[in-house]
Design a protein around this motif. Structure first.
Motif, mmCIF file in Angstrom:
data_model
loop_
_atom_site.group_PDB
_atom_site.id
_atom_site.type_symbol
_atom_site.label_atom_id
_atom_site.label_comp_id
_atom_site.label_asym_id
_atom_site.label_seq_id
_atom_site.Cartn_x
_atom_site.Cartn_y
_atom_site.Cartn_z
ATOM 1 N N ASN A 35 -33.107 -80.246 -7.955
ATOM 2 C CA ASN A 35 -32.357 -80.905 -9.023
ATOM 3 C C ASN A 35 -30.963 -80.304 -9.170
ATOM 4 O OD1 ASN A 35 -32.252 -82.662 -11.536
ATOM 5 N ND2 ASN A 35 -31.912 -80.646 -12.449
ATOM 6 N N PHE A 36 -30.864 -78.978 -9.010
ATOM 7 C CA PHE A 36 -29.568 -78.304 -9.121
ATOM 8 C C PHE A 36 -28.603 -78.807 -8.048
ATOM 9 C CE2 PHE A 36 -26.705 -74.828 -7.870
ATOM 10 C CZ PHE A 36 -26.041 -74.615 -9.058
ATOM 11 N N LEU A 37 -29.074 -78.912 -6.808
ATOM 12 C CA LEU A 37 -28.217 -79.377 -5.718
ATOM 13 C C LEU A 37 -27.818 -80.839 -5.913
ATOM 14 C CD1 LEU A 37 -29.921 -77.794 -2.567
ATOM 15 C CD2 LEU A 37 -27.815 -77.054 -3.702
ATOM 16 N N LYS A 38 -28.774 -81.664 -6.309
ATOM 17 C CA LYS A 38 -28.491 -83.095 -6.446
ATOM 18 C C LYS A 38 -27.624 -83.389 -7.677
ATOM 19 C CE LYS A 38 -32.385 -84.921 -3.837
ATOM 20 N NZ LYS A 38 -33.613 -85.770 -3.845
ATOM 21 N N THR A 39 -27.703 -82.520 -8.674
ATOM 22 C CA THR A 39 -26.873 -82.689 -9.866
ATOM 23 C C THR A 39 -25.440 -82.247 -9.615
ATOM 24 O OG1 THR A 39 -28.814 -82.288 -11.264
ATOM 25 C CG2 THR A 39 -26.685 -82.122 -12.334
ATOM 26 N N ASN A 40 -25.247 -81.407 -8.608
ATOM 27 C CA ASN A 40 -23.914 -80.879 -8.286
ATOM 28 C C ASN A 40 -23.554 -81.169 -6.826
ATOM 29 O OD1 ASN A 40 -23.319 -79.245 -10.858
ATOM 30 N ND2 ASN A 40 -25.310 -78.435 -10.236
ATOM 31 N N ASP A 97 -36.276 -64.712 -3.471
ATOM 32 C CA ASP A 97 -36.380 -63.800 -2.331
ATOM 33 C C ASP A 97 -37.647 -63.950 -1.498
ATOM 34 O OD1 ASP A 97 -33.935 -62.656 -2.590
ATOM 35 O OD2 ASP A 97 -34.607 -60.904 -3.712
ATOM 36 N N SER A 98 -38.627 -64.670 -1.981
ATOM 37 C CA SER A 98 -39.871 -64.834 -1.219
ATOM 38 C C SER A 98 -40.230 -66.307 -1.096
ATOM 39 C CB SER A 98 -41.018 -64.080 -1.899
ATOM 40 O OG SER A 98 -41.342 -64.686 -3.140
ATOM 41 N N VAL A 99 -41.050 -66.616 -0.094
ATOM 42 C CA VAL A 99 -41.480 -67.997 0.136
ATOM 43 C C VAL A 99 -42.198 -68.545 -1.093
ATOM 44 C CG1 VAL A 99 -42.986 -69.483 1.514
ATOM 45 C CG2 VAL A 99 -41.636 -67.696 2.632
ATOM 46 N N SER A 100 -43.106 -67.759 -1.653
ATOM 47 C CA SER A 100 -43.877 -68.221 -2.809
ATOM 48 C C SER A 100 -42.986 -68.484 -4.016
ATOM 49 C CB SER A 100 -44.954 -67.196 -3.165
ATOM 50 O OG SER A 100 -44.370 -65.937 -3.457
ATOM 51 N N ALA A 101 -42.007 -67.607 -4.238
ATOM 52 C CA ALA A 101 -41.098 -67.773 -5.379
ATOM 53 C C ALA A 101 -40.235 -69.020 -5.201
ATOM 54 C CB ALA A 101 -40.219 -66.539 -5.528
ATOM 55 N N ARG A 102 -39.787 -69.267 -3.966
ATOM 56 C CA ARG A 102 -38.963 -70.450 -3.719
ATOM 57 C C ARG A 102 -39.782 -71.732 -3.889
ATOM 58 N NH1 ARG A 102 -37.086 -67.120 0.323
ATOM 59 N NH2 ARG A 102 -38.150 -68.273 1.980
ATOM 60 N N SER A 153 -26.480 -68.132 -11.267
ATOM 61 C CA SER A 153 -26.386 -66.750 -11.746
ATOM 62 C C SER A 153 -27.361 -65.844 -11.014
ATOM 63 C CB SER A 153 -26.644 -66.698 -13.258
ATOM 64 O OG SER A 153 -27.944 -67.183 -13.546
ATOM 65 N N SER A 154 -27.014 -64.568 -10.956
ATOM 66 C CA SER A 154 -27.800 -63.598 -10.188
ATOM 67 C C SER A 154 -29.218 -63.433 -10.725
ATOM 68 C CB SER A 154 -27.095 -62.243 -10.172
ATOM 69 O OG SER A 154 -26.892 -61.778 -11.501
ATOM 70 N N ASN A 155 -29.421 -63.602 -12.036
ATOM 71 C CA ASN A 155 -30.759 -63.422 -12.593
ATOM 72 C C ASN A 155 -31.706 -64.552 -12.173
ATOM 73 O OD1 ASN A 155 -29.195 -65.174 -14.341
ATOM 74 N ND2 ASN A 155 -30.923 -65.114 -15.761
ATOM 75 N N ILE A 156 -31.143 -65.689 -11.745
ATOM 76 C CA ILE A 156 -31.972 -66.769 -11.196
ATOM 77 C C ILE A 156 -32.133 -66.597 -9.693
ATOM 78 C CG2 ILE A 156 -32.101 -69.267 -10.822
ATOM 79 C CD1 ILE A 156 -30.688 -69.661 -13.471
#
Length: 301
Positions: free
Chosen positions: A262-267, A248-253, A240-243
């Motif tokens: 986990n999201f990628l490996k779960t899907n 948008d930034s290195v620190s946030a990622r 979702s867009s709110n996630i």
């Protein structure tokens, strides 16, 4: 058979891009080594149709995870993540994978092109009653397809029955064509609906598929369209867009890296969906003209 390398060409282009930061160039150069290992591993796959599909999808999942997570999401700068729509490093992986999948599973097809192809959509003639020099002036319209199983076709037109003087064009007939989308939304679906109509008008016996990594819309029935099927490769919806706004930034990622991993490996990309695509292709290959005796025995055709 030499297969197309749309993903590899994007990696090289990104390395040679003057705007790519040094840290990203180094990571891209390391990725080339991972890419070459992926290709060699795919070339060595063998087994039954189902076994080949499963092994190839496993290799694809591993490599795609490396691109999405290690290369782009964990990049030391923002360039690869923010420019991924223009660089096309992630969404060309599927375009390079599909030719390997199909050529491995159907290894007895000859004189066939696999991969991104500009396919025939219509023909027209540039001529007039007073113009006898252009021999009909045959011309064609074609459409870029992200993936196609196609054969090269040569067309010739002439006002001379012996074709001593003629005009000619070369194109490709797409027996199976597919549009590959990272995120499928309603606008993309409507565009694919129009494209599929053009494809089926040009070649009624062909198959047209819409392949998407993530679903980003409320599902719509394909029954009133010329799309044979929409295949959701991960069987999951887009983040979702709110996630996504927090990436948008290195620190946030970095803060979200465990969640995203986990999201990628779960899907993961689903083996069953790819096998369904393979079975659709098999139905096209095995679509022979009915034999009269068999039809009379069965009572239908």
């Amino acid at each position: 058979m030499e297969l197309p390398k749309p993903h590899y060409s994007k990696l090289v282009a990104a390395i040679n891009n003057s705007k790519t930061p040094i840290s990203s160039k180094r990571k891209l150069e390391e990725t080339i080594e991972v890419y070459e290992k992926w290709i060699q591993d795919m070339l060595s796959v063998d087994g039954t149709k189902e076994e080949k599909t499963e092994k190839l999808v496993n290799l694809f999942n591993n490599y795609k995870f490396f691109i999405d997570y290690n290369l782009i999401f964990l990049s030391e700068d923002d360039f690869l993540y923010r420019q991924k729509g223009q660089l096309k490093l992630d969404n060309t992986v599927i375009e390079e994978f599909l030719p390997h999948l199909v050529s491995k599973v159907f290894d007895n097809l000859n004189n066939v092109e696999f991969g991104p192809t500009k396919c025939f959509s219509s023909a027209y003639f540039q001529t007039s009653l007073r113009n006898f020099t252009n021999n009909g002036g045959i011309a064609i319209r074609s459409k870029d397809q992200d993936f196609a199983i196609a054969r090269k076709l040569y067309l010739k037109s002439s006002f001379d029955p012996s074709f001593n003087n003629s005009d000619s064009v070369t194109t490709f007939l797409g027996y199976v064509t597919a549009e590959c989308k990272t995120n499928l939304d309603k606008t993309m679906f409507q565009e694919a609906t129009a494209t599929s109509h053009d494809v089926k008008s040009a070649m009624p016996g062909s198959k047209y598929f819409l392949l998407c990594e993530w679903l980003d819309m409320t599902p719509i029935s394909t029954a009133p369209t010329d799309i044979d099927e929409v295949l959701i490769l991960r069987k999951a919806k887009r983040i979702s867009s709110n996630i996504r706004k927090d990436f948008d930034s290195v620190s946030a990622r970095r803060e979200k890296k465990d969640w995203y991993e986990n999201f990628l490996k779960t899907n993961p990309f689903d083996k069953g969906v790819f096998l369904r695509f393979v079975q659709h292709i098999e139905s096209v290959i095995d679509n022979d003209d009915p034999v009269e005796n068999n039809v009379l025995n069965d009572g239908f055709f």
